[in-house]
Design a protein around this motif. Structure first.
Motif, PDB file in Angstrom:
ATOM      1  N   ASP A   1      40.782  24.227  47.424  1.00 42.84           N
ATOM      2  CA  ASP A   1      40.374  25.626  47.560  1.00 42.84           C
ATOM      3  C   ASP A   1      41.099  26.419  46.466  1.00 42.84           C
ATOM      4  O   ASP A   1      42.302  26.660  46.554  1.00 42.84           O
ATOM      5  CB  ASP A   1      40.731  26.144  48.941  1.00 42.84           C
ATOM      6  CG  ASP A   1      40.121  27.514  49.230  1.00 42.84           C
ATOM      7  OD1 ASP A   1      39.477  28.084  48.335  1.00 42.84           O
ATOM      8  OD2 ASP A   1      40.315  28.013  50.361  1.00 42.84           O
ATOM      9  N   VAL A   2      40.357  26.818  45.414  1.00 41.34           N
ATOM     10  CA  VAL A   2      40.939  27.398  44.203  1.00 41.34           C
ATOM     11  C   VAL A   2      40.458  28.827  44.035  1.00 41.34           C
ATOM     12  O   VAL A   2      39.300  29.149  44.351  1.00 41.34           O
ATOM     13  CB  VAL A   2      40.581  26.553  42.958  1.00 41.34           C
ATOM     14  CG1 VAL A   2      41.212  27.147  41.702  1.00 41.34           C
ATOM     15  CG2 VAL A   2      41.033  25.119  43.142  1.00 41.34           C
ATOM     16  N   TRP A   3      41.346  29.693  43.554  1.00 39.29           N
ATOM     17  CA  TRP A   3      41.034  31.097  43.267  1.00 39.29           C
ATOM     18  C   TRP A   3      41.808  31.510  42.025  1.00 39.29           C
ATOM     19  O   TRP A   3      42.770  30.839  41.617  1.00 39.29           O
ATOM     20  CB  TRP A   3      41.369  31.977  44.461  1.00 39.29           C
ATOM     21  CG  TRP A   3      40.910  33.409  44.353  1.00 39.29           C
ATOM     22  CD1 TRP A   3      41.677  34.523  44.435  1.00 39.29           C
ATOM     23  CD2 TRP A   3      39.569  33.864  44.158  1.00 39.29           C
ATOM     24  NE1 TRP A   3      40.903  35.651  44.307  1.00 39.29           N
ATOM     25  CE2 TRP A   3      39.596  35.275  44.138  1.00 39.29           C
ATOM     26  CE3 TRP A   3      38.356  33.212  43.992  1.00 39.29           C
ATOM     27  CZ2 TRP A   3      38.464  36.044  43.949  1.00 39.29           C
ATOM     28  CZ3 TRP A   3      37.224  33.984  43.814  1.00 39.29           C
ATOM     29  CH2 TRP A   3      37.278  35.397  43.791  1.00 39.29           C
ATOM     30  N   SER A   4      41.409  32.600  41.388  1.00 37.75           N
ATOM     31  CA  SER A   4      42.067  33.037  40.153  1.00 37.75           C
ATOM     32  C   SER A   4      42.074  34.556  40.084  1.00 37.75           C
ATOM     33  O   SER A   4      41.267  35.228  40.738  1.00 37.75           O
ATOM     34  CB  SER A   4      41.361  32.465  38.920  1.00 37.75           C
ATOM     35  OG  SER A   4      40.047  33.002  38.816  1.00 37.75           O
ATOM     36  N   THR A   5      42.997  35.088  39.272  1.00 35.15           N
ATOM     37  CA  THR A   5      43.073  36.523  38.999  1.00 35.15           C
ATOM     38  C   THR A   5      43.765  36.711  37.664  1.00 35.15           C
ATOM     39  O   THR A   5      44.514  35.839  37.214  1.00 35.15           O
ATOM     40  CB  THR A   5      43.831  37.262  40.114  1.00 35.15           C
ATOM     41  OG1 THR A   5      43.787  38.667  39.877  1.00 35.15           O
ATOM     42  CG2 THR A   5      45.280  36.836  40.160  1.00 35.15           C
ATOM     43  N   ALA A   6      43.492  37.845  37.029  1.00 36.42           N
ATOM     44  CA  ALA A   6      44.100  38.167  35.735  1.00 36.42           C
ATOM     45  C   ALA A   6      45.232  39.149  35.957  1.00 36.42           C
ATOM     46  O   ALA A   6      45.036  40.185  36.594  1.00 36.42           O
ATOM     47  CB  ALA A   6      43.064  38.750  34.775  1.00 36.42           C
ATOM     48  N   PRO A   7      46.451  38.869  35.444  1.00 39.76           N
ATOM     49  CA  PRO A   7      47.541  39.853  35.562  1.00 39.76           C
ATOM     50  C   PRO A   7      47.182  41.157  34.884  1.00 39.76           C
ATOM     51  O   PRO A   7      46.597  41.177  33.799  1.00 39.76           O
ATOM     52  CB  PRO A   7      48.712  39.156  34.873  1.00 39.76           C
ATOM     53  CG  PRO A   7      48.366  37.701  34.888  1.00 39.76           C
ATOM     54  CD  PRO A   7      46.864  37.642  34.784  1.00 39.76           C
ATOM     55  N   ALA A   8      47.502  42.279  35.534  1.00 42.35           N
ATOM     56  CA  ALA A   8      47.159  43.594  34.977  1.00 42.35           C
ATOM     57  C   ALA A   8      47.881  43.866  33.671  1.00 42.35           C
ATOM     58  O   ALA A   8      47.371  44.580  32.807  1.00 42.35           O
ATOM     59  CB  ALA A   8      47.487  44.689  36.003  1.00 42.35           C
ATOM     60  N   SER A   9      49.081  43.311  33.493  1.00 45.60           N
ATOM     61  CA  SER A   9      49.862  43.579  32.288  1.00 45.60           C
ATOM     62  C   SER A   9      49.569  42.602  31.156  1.00 45.60           C
ATOM     63  O   SER A   9      50.095  42.760  30.068  1.00 45.60           O
ATOM     64  CB  SER A   9      51.357  43.516  32.629  1.00 45.60           C
ATOM     65  OG  SER A   9      51.693  42.245  33.150  1.00 45.60           O
ATOM     66  N   ASP A  10      48.747  41.593  31.412  1.00 40.90           N
ATOM     67  CA  ASP A  10      48.490  40.589  30.393  1.00 40.90           C
ATOM     68  C   ASP A  10      47.023  40.203  30.466  1.00 40.90           C
ATOM     69  O   ASP A  10      46.613  39.425  31.321  1.00 40.90           O
ATOM     70  CB  ASP A  10      49.389  39.370  30.613  1.00 40.90           C
ATOM     71  CG  ASP A  10      49.249  38.348  29.489  1.00 40.90           C
ATOM     72  OD1 ASP A  10      48.555  38.654  28.500  1.00 40.90           O
ATOM     73  OD2 ASP A  10      49.832  37.263  29.610  1.00 40.90           O
ATOM     74  N   LEU A  11      46.221  40.751  29.549  1.00 43.42           N
ATOM     75  CA  LEU A  11      44.786  40.477  29.541  1.00 43.42           C
ATOM     76  C   LEU A  11      44.444  39.213  28.777  1.00 43.42           C
ATOM     77  O   LEU A  11      43.273  38.868  28.645  1.00 43.42           O
ATOM     78  CB  LEU A  11      44.031  41.664  28.933  1.00 43.42           C
ATOM     79  CG  LEU A  11      44.207  42.999  29.675  1.00 43.42           C
ATOM     80  CD1 LEU A  11      43.426  44.092  28.957  1.00 43.42           C
ATOM     81  CD2 LEU A  11      43.761  42.891  31.116  1.00 43.42           C
ATOM     82  N   LYS A  12      45.452  38.504  28.256  1.00 45.59           N
ATOM     83  CA  LYS A  12      45.200  37.305  27.478  1.00 45.59           C
ATOM     84  C   LYS A  12      45.474  36.034  28.278  1.00 45.59           C
ATOM     85  O   LYS A  12      45.454  34.945  27.708  1.00 45.59           O
ATOM     86  CB  LYS A  12      46.072  37.308  26.214  1.00 45.59           C
ATOM     87  CG  LYS A  12      45.760  38.444  25.253  1.00 45.59           C
ATOM     88  CD  LYS A  12      46.625  38.348  24.009  1.00 45.59           C
ATOM     89  CE  LYS A  12      46.300  39.490  23.039  1.00 45.59           C
ATOM     90  NZ  LYS A  12      47.137  39.420  21.812  1.00 45.59           N
TER      91      LYS A  12
END
Length: 807
Positions: free
Chosen positions: A317-328
């Protein structure tokens, strides 16, 4: 006196005690009308008869308390006991001298025995069909008295209708039991129980049993299981032969369930196979047996073993998110699989990032890892596997590029005391989603404590129980329409328990002119007590006037409006849905008026500048330069004498004129001054200033006329003009510095203050050189300005071209 009386009392008491011991007789007799054992709740009388006529007293309880009594005759008293509820002791005392021992009585209060009921007997077979019959029964309520229970049993064997009667006393006060041995020939038994105490006796009804119906084999003994991934082989040992066997199994989280069994081999002990088990589980086993009729045996002692591992059969069961301070970068999360998914002990996780140019980066991580950060790139594919000793799980893939879809409608969040419910409605115009994902996390801790759950396409709500009290949560609902189209609808500000914040925020202030810049930090997580709704800033003036400013929970900075100078007190509070919390510590601040340069400072600066200039002007070189500079500034008001009209006309005459120069001196009066004659040579009519000088007639500058042989002396050729202007008559006014050059205007080139010319026109100038002092002796420029040679118009001409030369 008191000491003597006390000693006498002690002596008397000892004497009486000795007398009683010597005689050894009772002073009275005590008895009860109901006996020494009575039923609780009954009423009776207690009597005391003394050996002599005296005033007697009846006592009860412990320590003794005198009881109210009545007199039956001169030697007998009695007391009524009403509704007795406990055991009690009574005693009587008399003042007979000499007297006997005091008399006493113990009364026991209780109930008669109840009729025994629920008689149950078991024939426990131990070996070769031999065993004991064990019976138990319920004796009823507690009687508070000593009881005796007897089990009576009549056996019937063969053709005998009535066998001998056996009497067995019970064992145990709380759960009475009795057992007796019976022979193999006994087929039927009849049992009953008799109970009695001092208040009565009672018998139960007779119960008849067939021994084959109550026969019970002993519990089997289980050996250590031998397990594969799906089954276990279990060895069962029994001391007697039975016809039925039951084996149950369970895991730590499950309850006991009957397992399908099959005989592996018909040997003694028997071996059985338990199937339909799950891989990598700790199973517990127990067994029991039964004859063809009768009762099941007791359960055996539990035994346990692990089933073997298999490769995982389901993706993570996998999920992901992008850190707000690092768009790369992209943060990938996965949940620890349970045993039904992992089918073994996870020893490693593998993350693969495949870019559009088909390059692959593979990273292996330990079994304790639950997240990994990968570089973000458009079109990349992230794959995660779990590995155990038997192999890899199926791949779980995530794509990093999604198109925005229409968000969900009416996302609603509600909370009770233990869970949070999130519901939504899909847009009517959008296609049906393929799946939903709900994520949630404590406010400000998304990367560290992200949680999520995946629900089916037909669901429109989910209940979250993995939340903590007094914690504020936020999150979002994602709707996946296909592999690349997804929508996100955010929600926030929900908690299952809330209270007012326990502290105020930490405040810092900075004065910026007449404004105050206020900054504050988040409250500690464990002191927020729920979701912060707003902050309140309190600003109180020294006179007691108070202002407050409300700011949203998302802000951390505020700048006040223009404030009057003076002292202020500043503090803040935080509020939740349950109310305003405690205030922060007060901060004292003072706003000063706008700064202005004091007059004293201005005076000191100007005084320093003046002193510096005075000291600077003491230098001769500086004074000369300043004089030349001032002359240059006067170019607009002092015309060039050599180029004046008067000078050009006079240059044509060859006569001489006498000029009398009178110097100004502050220490010499005008009467004492000697005239100074100036020898002036007239120049021929030439246009250049470099012509050689020639002798000309002396000309008296006062009344400043230019004479020729053909003209009359009384008629001046030109208006009187002064070529050298005295500095002592200079003025800063533009009216004095800008002199008209009109020929009809009298311009003083040599002022009467500097030069005093005689009326005699024939005066000769005898000196060839003259020193002209343009400044009085009291001037700051103490040294005179000197000119060498004879005074000519060309010499009087001022050239400012070298004023700043070598400066």
């Amino acid at each position: 006196m008191a000491t003597m009386f006390q000693s006498w009392s002690i002596h008397l008491a000892i004497t009486l005690l000795a007398v009683q011991l010597c005689f050894g007789q009772k002073s009275c007799v005590i008895w009860s009308s109901a006996g020494h054992v009575v039923q609780r709740g009954s009423t009776f009388q207690v009597y005391c008869t003394f050996n002599c006529t005296c005033k007697g007293t009846l006592y009860s309880y412990h320590p003794p308390v005198a009881q109210a009594h009545k007199t039956l005759n001169p030697k007998t008293i009695y007391s009524n006991v009403v509704n007795i509820t406990e055991n009690r002791t009574y005693s009587c005392q008399c003042n007979c001298i000499p007297g006997g021992d005091p008399c006493g009585l113990d009364i026991s209060a209780g109930y008669p025995p109840d009729r025994p009921k629920n008689i149950s007997c078991i024939h426990k077979i131990t070996y070769n069909d031999r065993g004991d019959v064990e019976c138990t029964w319920n004796r009823g309520r507690h009687t508070y008295l000593w009881n005796s229970s007897v089990l009576w049993m009549r056996t019937v064997s063969g053709n005998h209708t009535d066998g001998p009667v056996h009497k067995v006393s019970s064992k145990g006060a709380e759960s009475p039991t009795a057992s007796f041995n019976v022979s193999r020939s006994v087929q039927f038994i009849s049992v009953w129980v008799q109970a009695q105490n001092e208040l009565g006796s009672v018998e139960s009804s007779i119960i008849n049993y067939t021994l084959s119906d109550i026969a019970m084999p002993p519990a089997p003994v289980l050996g250590q299981p031998q397990c594969s991934s799906r089954a276990c082989i279990l060895r069962v040992e029994q001391s007697v032969r039975t016809q039925h066997l039951q084996i149950q199994s369970r895991t730590e989280q499950q309850t006991w369930t009957a397992s399908p069994v099959s005989a592996v081999q018909m040997t003694s002990p028997q071996t059985w196979s338990i199937s339909s088990l799950e891989p990598y589980r700790l199973y517990y086993f127990r067994a029991r047996t039964k004859f063809s009729s009768g009762l099941w045996s007791q359960w055996s002692t539990n035994t346990s073993s692990w089933t073997q591992e298999e490769a995982p059969t389901k993706e993570l069961d996998v999920w992901s998110t992008a850190p707000a301070s690092d768009l790369k970068s992209l943060r990938v999360y996965w949940k620890e699989p349970n045993n039904s998914i992992s089918r073994g002990k996870i020893i490693q996780y593998t993350v693969s990032v495949k870019s559009p140019d088909l390059s692959v980066v593979i990273t292996n991580m330990s079994a304790d890892t639950r997240r990994h950060t990968v570089p973000f790139c458009d079109g990349c594919e992230v794959t995660v596997w779990a590995r155990n000793s038997k192999g890899l799980s199926p791949p779980a893939r995530i794509t990093t590029q999604h198109s925005e879809a229409e968000p969900l409608d009416n996302v609603h969040v509600s909370a009770d005391n233990s869970s949070i419910t999130i519901s939504w409605t899909k847009p009517e115009s959008a296609p049906s989603p393929a799946a939903y994902v709900v994520e949630w996390y404590p406010v400000g801790h998304k990367l560290a404590e992200l949680r999520w759950v995946k629900v089916g396409k037909d669901d429109n709500h989910t209940v979250i129980s993995d939340v903590k009290p007094f914690e504020c949560y936020e999150g979002a609902v994602y709707a996946f329409y296909n592999e690349t189209s997804v929508s996100r609808t955010r929600f926030g500000g929900v908690a299952i328990w809330e209270a007012a914040p326990e502290v105020g925020p930490q405040v810092q202030e900075k004065a910026e002119g007449n404004k105050v810049k206020i900054t504050w930090t988040d409250l500690p997580r464990d002191l927020r007590r729920g979701c912060i709704t707003n902050y309140t800033i309190y600003l109180e003036k020294a006179k007691g006037h108070q202002e407050k400013f409300c700011r949203p929970a998302s802000e951390r900075e505020y700048v006040t409006k223009e404030l009057p100078p003076g002292g202020y007190s500043l503090w803040m509070t935080a509020s939740s849905a349950r109310g305003e919390g405690r205030p922060s510590q007060k901060i004292k601040l003072f706003l000063e008026p706008e700064a202005s340069i004091p007059l004293l400072a201005v005076g000191i600066i100007f005084f320093a500048i003046a002193v510096f200039l005075v000291c600077l002007c003491q230098s001769t070189a500086v004074k000369r330069r300043l004089w030349e500079f001032f002359q240059c500034l006067m170019l607009d008001v002092v015309p060039d004498p050599a180029n004046s009209k008067w000078a050009k006309e006079c240059a044509k005459e060859k006569d001489k004129m006498n000029l009398q120069l009178q110097l100004s001196n502050s220490t010499v009066t005008e009467e004492e001054e000697e005239p100074i004659l100036v020898d002036v040579e007239e120049l021929p009519g030439q246009n250049t200033a470099s012509s050689k000088p020639t002798n000309v007639s002396s000309l008296l500058l006062h009344p400043q006329t230019c004479l020729s042989p053909d003209t009359q002396p009384a008629t001046p050729l030109y208006p009187p003009t002064t070529y050298i202007k005295s500095f002592s008559h200079d003025s800063d006014s533009s009216d004095h510095t800008q002199t008209s050059l009109d020929t009809n205007t009298t311009v003083e080139y040599i002022s009467s203050h500097a030069l005093d010319l005689s009326d005699e026109e024939d005066a000769e100038v005898e000196e060839e050189s003259v020193d002209i002092h343009f400044f009085p002796s009291h001037n700051t420029f103490k040294e005179p300005l000197e000119f060498g040679g004879k005074l000519t118009l060309d010499a009087v001409k001022i050239d400012c071209s070298d004023i700043f030369l070598n400066t």
